[in-house]
Design a protein around this motif. Structure first.
Motif, mmCIF file in Angstrom:
data_model
loop_
_atom_site.group_PDB
_atom_site.id
_atom_site.type_symbol
_atom_site.label_atom_id
_atom_site.label_comp_id
_atom_site.label_asym_id
_atom_site.label_seq_id
_atom_site.Cartn_x
_atom_site.Cartn_y
_atom_site.Cartn_z
ATOM 1 N N GLU A 1 27.909 9.758 15.076
ATOM 2 C CA GLU A 1 26.762 9.925 15.966
ATOM 3 C C GLU A 1 26.607 11.383 16.395
ATOM 4 O OE1 GLU A 1 25.036 7.968 20.141
ATOM 5 O OE2 GLU A 1 26.971 7.347 19.312
ATOM 6 N N ASP A 2 25.333 11.830 16.463
ATOM 7 C CA ASP A 2 24.981 13.163 16.955
ATOM 8 C C ASP A 2 25.550 14.266 16.065
ATOM 9 O OD1 ASP A 2 23.476 14.628 18.745
ATOM 10 O OD2 ASP A 2 25.155 14.981 20.106
ATOM 11 N N THR A 3 25.589 14.021 14.736
ATOM 12 C CA THR A 3 26.014 15.034 13.769
ATOM 13 C C THR A 3 24.986 15.104 12.653
ATOM 14 O OG1 THR A 3 27.278 13.468 12.402
ATOM 15 C CG2 THR A 3 28.448 14.543 14.229
ATOM 16 N N LYS A 4 25.155 16.088 11.774
ATOM 17 C CA LYS A 4 24.351 16.186 10.564
ATOM 18 C C LYS A 4 25.254 15.941 9.355
ATOM 19 C CE LYS A 4 21.034 19.517 12.442
ATOM 20 N NZ LYS A 4 20.427 20.868 12.275
ATOM 21 N N GLN A 5 24.693 15.289 8.345
ATOM 22 C CA GLN A 5 25.479 15.003 7.147
ATOM 23 C C GLN A 5 24.569 14.996 5.928
ATOM 24 O OE1 GLN A 5 28.409 11.825 7.399
ATOM 25 N NE2 GLN A 5 27.808 11.092 5.364
ATOM 26 N N LYS A 6 25.021 15.599 4.858
ATOM 27 C CA LYS A 6 24.248 15.637 3.618
ATOM 28 C C LYS A 6 24.299 14.282 2.915
ATOM 29 C CE LYS A 6 23.895 18.098 -0.792
ATOM 30 N NZ LYS A 6 24.037 16.879 -1.630
ATOM 31 N N ALA A 7 23.164 13.817 2.463
ATOM 32 C CA ALA A 7 23.107 12.574 1.694
ATOM 33 C C ALA A 7 23.388 12.861 0.228
ATOM 34 C CB ALA A 7 21.738 11.925 1.831
ATOM 35 N N ASP A 8 24.022 11.908 -0.446
ATOM 36 C CA ASP A 8 24.223 12.038 -1.891
ATOM 37 C C ASP A 8 22.913 11.808 -2.640
ATOM 38 O OD1 ASP A 8 26.933 12.536 -1.548
ATOM 39 O OD2 ASP A 8 27.452 10.412 -1.627
ATOM 40 N N SER A 9 22.096 10.876 -2.118
ATOM 41 C CA SER A 9 20.777 10.627 -2.708
ATOM 42 C C SER A 9 19.950 9.833 -1.725
ATOM 43 C CB SER A 9 20.898 9.851 -4.034
ATOM 44 O OG SER A 9 21.420 8.552 -3.808
ATOM 45 N N VAL A 10 18.633 9.927 -1.880
ATOM 46 C CA VAL A 10 17.688 9.164 -1.072
ATOM 47 C C VAL A 10 16.621 8.626 -2.016
ATOM 48 C CG1 VAL A 10 16.023 9.210 0.819
ATOM 49 C CG2 VAL A 10 18.084 10.622 0.954
ATOM 50 N N PHE A 11 16.345 7.333 -1.931
ATOM 51 C CA PHE A 11 15.296 6.794 -2.798
ATOM 52 C C PHE A 11 14.603 5.620 -2.124
ATOM 53 C CE2 PHE A 11 19.163 4.561 -3.899
ATOM 54 C CZ PHE A 11 18.789 3.248 -4.145
ATOM 55 N N LEU A 12 13.386 5.346 -2.576
ATOM 56 C CA LEU A 12 12.585 4.243 -2.068
ATOM 57 C C LEU A 12 12.771 3.021 -2.938
ATOM 58 C CD1 LEU A 12 9.159 5.977 -1.285
ATOM 59 C CD2 LEU A 12 10.951 5.360 0.331
ATOM 60 N N SER A 13 12.705 1.838 -2.303
ATOM 61 C CA SER A 13 12.797 0.587 -3.057
ATOM 62 C C SER A 13 12.125 -0.519 -2.262
ATOM 63 C CB SER A 13 14.265 0.201 -3.303
ATOM 64 O OG SER A 13 14.368 -1.084 -3.885
ATOM 65 N N GLY A 14 11.471 -1.415 -2.964
ATOM 66 C CA GLY A 14 11.037 -2.632 -2.305
ATOM 67 C C GLY A 14 12.247 -3.428 -1.881
ATOM 68 N N GLY A 15 12.137 -4.167 -0.778
ATOM 69 C CA GLY A 15 13.269 -4.952 -0.291
ATOM 70 C C GLY A 15 12.793 -6.142 0.510
ATOM 71 N N GLY A 16 13.707 -6.699 1.298
ATOM 72 C CA GLY A 16 13.419 -7.887 2.092
ATOM 73 C C GLY A 16 13.942 -9.137 1.422
ATOM 74 N N PRO A 17 14.372 -10.128 2.202
ATOM 75 C CA PRO A 17 14.991 -11.333 1.628
ATOM 76 C C PRO A 17 14.123 -12.042 0.601
ATOM 77 C CG PRO A 17 15.353 -11.266 3.995
ATOM 78 C CD PRO A 17 14.398 -10.145 3.684
ATOM 79 N N VAL A 18 12.891 -12.371 0.960
ATOM 80 C CA VAL A 18 12.015 -13.068 0.015
ATOM 81 C C VAL A 18 11.601 -12.149 -1.126
ATOM 82 C CG1 VAL A 18 9.630 -13.883 -0.222
ATOM 83 C CG2 VAL A 18 11.158 -14.981 1.385
ATOM 84 N N GLY A 19 11.293 -10.896 -0.792
ATOM 85 C CA GLY A 19 10.867 -9.963 -1.832
ATOM 86 C C GLY A 19 11.913 -9.793 -2.915
ATOM 87 N N ASN A 20 13.148 -9.526 -2.535
ATOM 88 C CA ASN A 20 14.218 -9.363 -3.521
ATOM 89 C C ASN A 20 14.478 -10.651 -4.290
ATOM 90 O OD1 ASN A 20 14.665 -6.661 -2.918
ATOM 91 N ND2 ASN A 20 16.247 -7.102 -1.405
ATOM 92 N N ALA A 21 14.443 -11.777 -3.584
ATOM 93 C CA ALA A 21 14.693 -13.058 -4.255
ATOM 94 C C ALA A 21 13.644 -13.339 -5.322
ATOM 95 C CB ALA A 21 14.728 -14.188 -3.236
ATOM 96 N N LEU A 22 12.383 -13.051 -5.034
ATOM 97 C CA LEU A 22 11.321 -13.294 -6.009
ATOM 98 C C LEU A 22 11.521 -12.466 -7.268
ATOM 99 C CD1 LEU A 22 8.114 -13.487 -3.777
ATOM 100 C CD2 LEU A 22 9.157 -15.354 -5.092
ATOM 101 N N ILE A 23 11.987 -11.235 -7.120
ATOM 102 C CA ILE A 23 12.195 -10.397 -8.291
ATOM 103 C C ILE A 23 13.371 -10.909 -9.120
ATOM 104 C CG2 ILE A 23 12.990 -8.080 -8.956
ATOM 105 C CD1 ILE A 23 10.893 -7.029 -6.962
ATOM 106 N N VAL A 24 14.425 -11.381 -8.470
ATOM 107 C CA VAL A 24 15.526 -12.012 -9.199
ATOM 108 C C VAL A 24 15.017 -13.237 -9.966
ATOM 109 C CG1 VAL A 24 17.692 -13.287 -8.932
ATOM 110 C CG2 VAL A 24 17.324 -11.167 -7.664
ATOM 111 N N ILE A 25 14.224 -14.052 -9.306
ATOM 112 C CA ILE A 25 13.672 -15.259 -9.934
ATOM 113 C C ILE A 25 12.840 -14.894 -11.158
ATOM 114 C CG2 ILE A 25 11.968 -17.104 -9.571
ATOM 115 C CD1 ILE A 25 13.067 -17.141 -6.602
#
Length: 294
Positions: free
Chosen positions: A24-48
């Motif tokens: 908390e209250d620090t800065k840290q470099k990320a290894d990567s940042v990316f966008l993705s669709g998500g959510g319980p139903v959303g992810n389940a539908l794509i698996v289906i």
């Protein structure tokens, strides 16, 4: 071909990969940042969809960039969006997720957006030729309306019961395939162990199928008037985000393929574990052939 229609939380995730969770209250470099669709139903539908079952999403989406991304992402993975409702001047469900590599942990901060929980935004006729309606308890008024309609059409109702949302008890009587987390099952019944919780859920709501997931401990399925344990599959996890959603999607697909209750649990457990060996909740390779050979 069997068809599954999903209604619930469809979320635009911003995933932040770090070697460890930041202090908390620090800065840290990320290894990567990316966008993705998500959510319980959303992810389940794509698996289906990946597992060869026809899938469609319904419900409201914001007219913002996040909503457009989510609908395009569904189309990319073969999930139909023709009956999704885009609402002008509304914002979509978004989240920011820190994935810490050292402990394979997931920490999420979310914004539900301004899409209202209004059944008028749900195209119920999409269920007319469906086999399963898959829900996650989000947008509860919409979920109840859809579940009631599904029952009139002979469509089975599946619920990923991951959270104890206010009023969720109103939905449970309409559910045929009930798959709560251990936290949900224990919380809603006040039971001290999972088998007792399952007995209470079965006696009160009488779902056709009752399975409780318990993370790395595997879980239980209700058969022959008792709780039967199934094992998790042990893997070296690199990303657990979406593992539960994957289990639910794979279970519903297995159900559509006519697998037994025990085999459906084992199949879903294997697919969920396989997902955990890949980064991302959607981008990893998956097909029925891959899943059958896990």
């Amino acid at each position: 071909m069997k068809k599954v229609v999903g209604l619930g939380a469809c979320v635009l995730d911003t995933l932040i990969n770090c070697d460890k969770y930041p202090k908390e209250d620090t800065k840290q470099k990320a290894d990567s940042v990316f966008l993705s669709g998500g959510g319980p139903v959303g992810n389940a539908l794509i698996v289906i969809s990946k597992l060869g079952i026809k899938a469609e999403v319904i419900g409201g989406f914001g007219s913002d960039n996040a909503g457009a991304y989510l609908l395009q992402d569904f189309e990319k993975y073969g999930v139909a969006t023709a009956n999704a409702t885009v609402l002008s001047d509304k914002t979509s469900f978004t989240s920011y997720i820190v994935l810490a590599e050292d402990k394979a942990s997931r920490t999420c901060v979310f914004d539900r957006g301004t899409v209202p929980d209004n059944p008028e935004n749900v195209v119920l006729s999409a269920l007319d030729n469906a086999d399963v309606l898959h829900l996650d308890g989000n947008y509860l008024r919409c979920a109840i309306a859809a579940a009631k309609y599904a029952k009139t059409k002979g469509v089975k109702v599946s619920l990923d019961a991951g959270g104890l949302y206010n009023g969720i008890e109103q939905l449970l009587p309409y559910v045929d395939i009930l798959i709560p987390s251990a936290e949900f099952a224990l919380g809603i019944t006040n039971a001290k162990d999972i088998p007792t919780a399952m007995q209470g859920l079965q006696e009160k709501y009488s779902p056709e199928i009752l399975v409780v997931t318990d993370g790395s401990n595997g879980g239980y399925y209700w058969q022959d008037n008792q709780a039967n344990h199934y094992d998790s599959v042990k893997v070296k996890a690199v990303d657990t985000n979406g593992a539960g959603d994957t289990f639910h999607g794979a279970f519903v697909a297995a159900y559509c393929y006519g697998k037994s209750l025990k085999d459906s649990c084992n199949f879903a457990s294997k697919v969920a574990a396989y997902k955990c060996t890949h980064k991302g909740a959607r981008t990893y390779p998956l097909s029925k052939e891959i899943a059958d050979n896990l």
